[in-house]
Scaffold this motif. Structure first.
Motif, PDB file in Angstrom:
ATOM      1  N   LEU A  31     -16.857   8.420   4.948  1.00  0.00           N
ATOM      2  CA  LEU A  31     -15.819   7.427   5.535  1.00  0.00           C
ATOM      3  C   LEU A  31     -14.548   7.753   5.170  1.00  0.00           C
ATOM      4  O   LEU A  31     -13.766   7.370   6.171  1.00  0.00           O
ATOM      5  CB  LEU A  31     -16.230   6.067   4.561  1.00  0.00           C
TER       6      LEU A  31
ATOM      7  N   SER B 147     -15.900   4.160  13.487  1.00  0.00           N
ATOM      8  CA  SER B 147     -16.916   2.985  13.597  1.00  0.00           C
ATOM      9  C   SER B 147     -17.367   2.658  12.396  1.00  0.00           C
ATOM     10  O   SER B 147     -17.672   3.571  11.315  1.00  0.00           O
ATOM     11  CB  SER B 147     -18.106   3.800  14.529  1.00  0.00           C
TER      12      SER B 147
ATOM     13  N   ARG C 194     -20.034   0.088  -1.845  1.00  0.00           N
ATOM     14  CA  ARG C 194     -20.172   1.265  -2.618  1.00  0.00           C
ATOM     15  C   ARG C 194     -19.306   1.314  -3.851  1.00  0.00           C
ATOM     16  O   ARG C 194     -18.506   0.495  -3.683  1.00  0.00           O
ATOM     17  CB  ARG C 194     -19.673   2.460  -1.556  1.00  0.00           C
TER      18      ARG C 194
ATOM     19  N   ARG D 129     -26.311   2.792  10.428  1.00  0.00           N
ATOM     20  CA  ARG D 129     -26.301   4.200  10.389  1.00  0.00           C
ATOM     21  C   ARG D 129     -27.555   4.342   9.667  1.00  0.00           C
ATOM     22  O   ARG D 129     -27.900   3.902   8.630  1.00  0.00           O
ATOM     23  CB  ARG D 129     -25.211   4.949   9.829  1.00  0.00           C
TER      24      ARG D 129
ATOM     25  N   ASP E 190     -28.756   4.616   5.545  1.00  0.00           N
ATOM     26  CA  ASP E 190     -27.743   4.113   4.710  1.00  0.00           C
ATOM     27  C   ASP E 190     -28.415   3.034   3.660  1.00  0.00           C
ATOM     28  O   ASP E 190     -29.015   2.243   3.720  1.00  0.00           O
ATOM     29  CB  ASP E 190     -26.680   3.389   5.293  1.00  0.00           C
TER      30      ASP E 190
HETATM   31  C1  UD1 Z   1     -23.241  10.165   1.244  1.00  0.00           C
HETATM   32  C2  UD1 Z   1     -24.513  10.426   0.626  1.00  0.00           C
HETATM   33  C3  UD1 Z   1     -24.515  10.772  -1.042  1.00  0.00           C
HETATM   34  C4  UD1 Z   1     -23.577  11.955  -1.077  1.00  0.00           C
HETATM   35  C5  UD1 Z   1     -22.226  11.205  -0.593  1.00  0.00           C
HETATM   36  C6  UD1 Z   1     -20.811  12.137  -0.409  1.00  0.00           C
HETATM   37  C7  UD1 Z   1     -26.755   9.517   0.909  1.00  0.00           C
HETATM   38  C8  UD1 Z   1     -27.602   8.444   1.346  1.00  0.00           C
HETATM   39  N1  UD1 Z   1     -25.534   9.440   0.914  1.00  0.00           N
HETATM   40  O1  UD1 Z   1     -23.041   8.859   0.605  1.00  0.00           O
HETATM   41  O2  UD1 Z   1     -25.764  11.194  -1.298  1.00  0.00           O
HETATM   42  O3  UD1 Z   1     -23.143  12.244  -2.316  1.00  0.00           O
HETATM   43  O4  UD1 Z   1     -22.193  10.978   0.926  1.00  0.00           O
HETATM   44  O5  UD1 Z   1     -19.535  11.653  -0.688  1.00  0.00           O
HETATM   45  O6  UD1 Z   1     -27.411  10.922   0.721  1.00  0.00           O
HETATM   46  N2  UD1 Z   1     -19.297   4.911   7.157  1.00  0.00           N
HETATM   47  C9  UD1 Z   1     -18.840   4.218   8.104  1.00  0.00           C
HETATM   48  N3  UD1 Z   1     -18.280   4.839   9.244  1.00  0.00           N
HETATM   49  C10 UD1 Z   1     -18.126   6.234   9.080  1.00  0.00           C
HETATM   50  C11 UD1 Z   1     -18.640   6.910   7.964  1.00  0.00           C
HETATM   51  C12 UD1 Z   1     -19.139   6.108   6.871  1.00  0.00           C
HETATM   52  O7  UD1 Z   1     -19.004   3.105   8.407  1.00  0.00           O
HETATM   53  O8  UD1 Z   1     -17.604   6.770   9.838  1.00  0.00           O
HETATM   54  C13 UD1 Z   1     -19.932   3.941   6.150  1.00  0.00           C
HETATM   55  C14 UD1 Z   1     -21.488   4.296   5.780  1.00  0.00           C
HETATM   56  O9  UD1 Z   1     -22.318   3.572   6.651  1.00  0.00           O
HETATM   57  C15 UD1 Z   1     -21.472   3.838   4.296  1.00  0.00           C
HETATM   58  C16 UD1 Z   1     -20.121   4.015   3.804  1.00  0.00           C
HETATM   59  O10 UD1 Z   1     -19.241   4.192   4.740  1.00  0.00           O
HETATM   60  O11 UD1 Z   1     -21.850   2.463   4.222  1.00  0.00           O
HETATM   61  C17 UD1 Z   1     -19.929   5.314   2.983  1.00  0.00           C
HETATM   62  O12 UD1 Z   1     -20.405   6.445   3.712  1.00  0.00           O
HETATM   63  P1  UD1 Z   1     -20.223   7.799   3.261  1.00  0.00           P
HETATM   64  O13 UD1 Z   1     -18.863   8.369   2.907  1.00  0.00           O
HETATM   65  O14 UD1 Z   1     -20.955   8.567   4.189  1.00  0.00           O
HETATM   66  O15 UD1 Z   1     -21.154   8.016   1.856  1.00  0.00           O
HETATM   67  P2  UD1 Z   1     -22.661   7.700   1.364  1.00  0.00           P
HETATM   68  O16 UD1 Z   1     -23.485   7.492   2.711  1.00  0.00           O
HETATM   69  O17 UD1 Z   1     -22.475   6.384   0.610  1.00  0.00           O
END
Ligand code: UD1
Length: 340
Positions: free
Chosen positions: A203, A219, A234, A298, A301
């Motif tokens: 994110l 997004s 989170r 996604r 998630d």
């Molecule tokens: C993920 C991994 C975690 C890993 C971490 C590294 C899983 C399930 N998750 O965590 O193991 O250690 O990354 O930092 O294995 N989001 C958006 N838009 C975006 C990107 C993300 O809305 O473009 C949202 C996602 O839907 C989620 C939140 O932001 O709800 C956090 O996403 P992200 O940063 O990818 O981390 P995790 O999925 O929590």
């Protein structure tokens, strides 16, 4: 004599921040990385921050057992922090064998080299991903591990088990697994930070790249979740706070203060923040407006997860301290630094 800590994967996002904190805490550090998912940008930043122009870089692939052993035999290593590994959740689903081969082999090689060369202290970088979708929040270290939804997550669980079983079988080694929640931000110097290759999955890098104009629009994946504002929750933990937890954990090992030969600690703030809340805080902290839209959920998630960090607070004497606004300002400063 100064104790020496090997940081495998030391040129990456977490490894470079941990290297800085270890050096500032008075440890000798050996930085090793195979540069498969990063370059030397952060390593050079570490040298600048610490004023350690002489800091050596060791290009080592920990999947190579003899190269790993050679590193341990030619250096006095008191403790190892193992970060080296692949970490893209989506890729791990499409290329599971790549993940199992790399993440398991490298860790097994490190543990074997530790045993052979007399290094007793092994710290493994685990993840809150091992809890899957928790039945209740916050999660403690006793919360059940759920079946992993990705091969990446599975390698985290398997490496925890490899460490636990090795510690139980081989009396000469002990281990700590740190379960990270969502590490974000960058060093306040803006000299080291996250360097995602291609389109970011996480994110905060996506937010900062959108803010600077590299991406058109963020997004937000899902706004119909059963949470207060409909977006996922989170536990976003500042990368410098997270790095400091490693110093406390290493010290606990080296000073013989562990209560068990294998210990696990959550590394989080204990405070949930939703995706929308994070976006709003980012905008306010940096005085800008972000281009975002709501998009479908996604796959894979977790709805909501945050840590109960009280075990780490009590046993390690560590606590997350940085203000989220400072963390988000640091993330933005790093993105701007990259654009210079
Ligand atoms: C993920 C991994 C975690 C890993 C971490 C590294 C899983 C399930 N998750 O965590 O193991 O250690 O990354 O930092 O294995 N989001 C958006 N838009 C975006 C990107 C993300 O809305 O473009 C949202 C996602 O839907 C989620 C939140 O932001 O709800 C956090 O996403 P992200 O940063 O990818 O981390 P995790 O999925 O929590």
């Amino acid at each position: 004599m100064k104790k020496c800590v090997l940081v495998s994967g030391g040129a990456g996002f977490i490894g470079s921040h941990v290297t800085v904190e270890l050096i500032e805490a008075g440890y000798d550090v050996i930085v090793a990385d195979n540069l498969s998912n990063c370059d030397l940008t952060c390593f050079e930043g570490v040298k600048k921050i610490t004023g350690r122009d002489d800091l050596a870089f060791h290009k080592v692939d920990f999947c190579d057992a003899s190269a790993t052993d050679e590193l341990f035999s030619s250096n006095r290593i008191d403790a190892v922090i193992h970060f080296a590994g692949f970490k893209a959740v989506g890729e791990s689903v499409s290329e599971p064998l790549k993940y199992y081969r790399n993440n398991l082999t490298s860790f097994i090689n490190v543990i074997e080299a530790c045993r052979r060369r007399g290094c007793s202290n092994i710290l493994f970088s685990s993840s809150a991903t091992v809890y899957g979708e928790p039945d209740s929040v916050p999660v403690t270290e006793q919360s059940p591990r759920k079946p992993a939804t990705s091969s990446y997550g599975n390698t985290k669980q398997m490496c925890e088990d490899i460490l636990r079983d090795s510690v139980q079988a081989y009396s000469e080694i002990r281990g700590i697994a740190l379960r990270y929640f969502n590490p974000i931000g960058a060093h306040p110097s803006a000299l080291i930070g996250e360097l995602p290759r291609g389109v970011p999955n996480n994110l905060v890098p996506f937010i900062t790249q959108t803010a600077i104009g590299k991406r058109e629009c963020l997004s937000v994946f899902g706004n119909d979740y059963p949470t207060p504002d409909g977006t996922c929750q989170r536990d976003f933990i500042d990368i410098v706070d997270l790095a400091k937890a490693h110093v406390f954990a290493v010290r606990r090992m080296l000073e013989g203060k562990m209560k068990n030969e294998y210990e696990i600690f959550n590394v989080g703030t204990g405070k949930p923040l939703s995706v929308m809340e994070l976006i709003t805080r980012f905008e306010a902290a940096n005085g800008l407006k972000l281009n975002y839209k709501f998009a479908p959920r996604r796959e894979g998630d977790v709805v909501a997860i945050w840590a109960d960090p009280s075990l780490a607070n009590a046993e390690l004497g560590w606590k997350a301290e940085r203000d989220i606004d400072d963390t988000l300002a640091a993330a933005w400063a790093w993105e701007k630094h990259l654009a210079e």
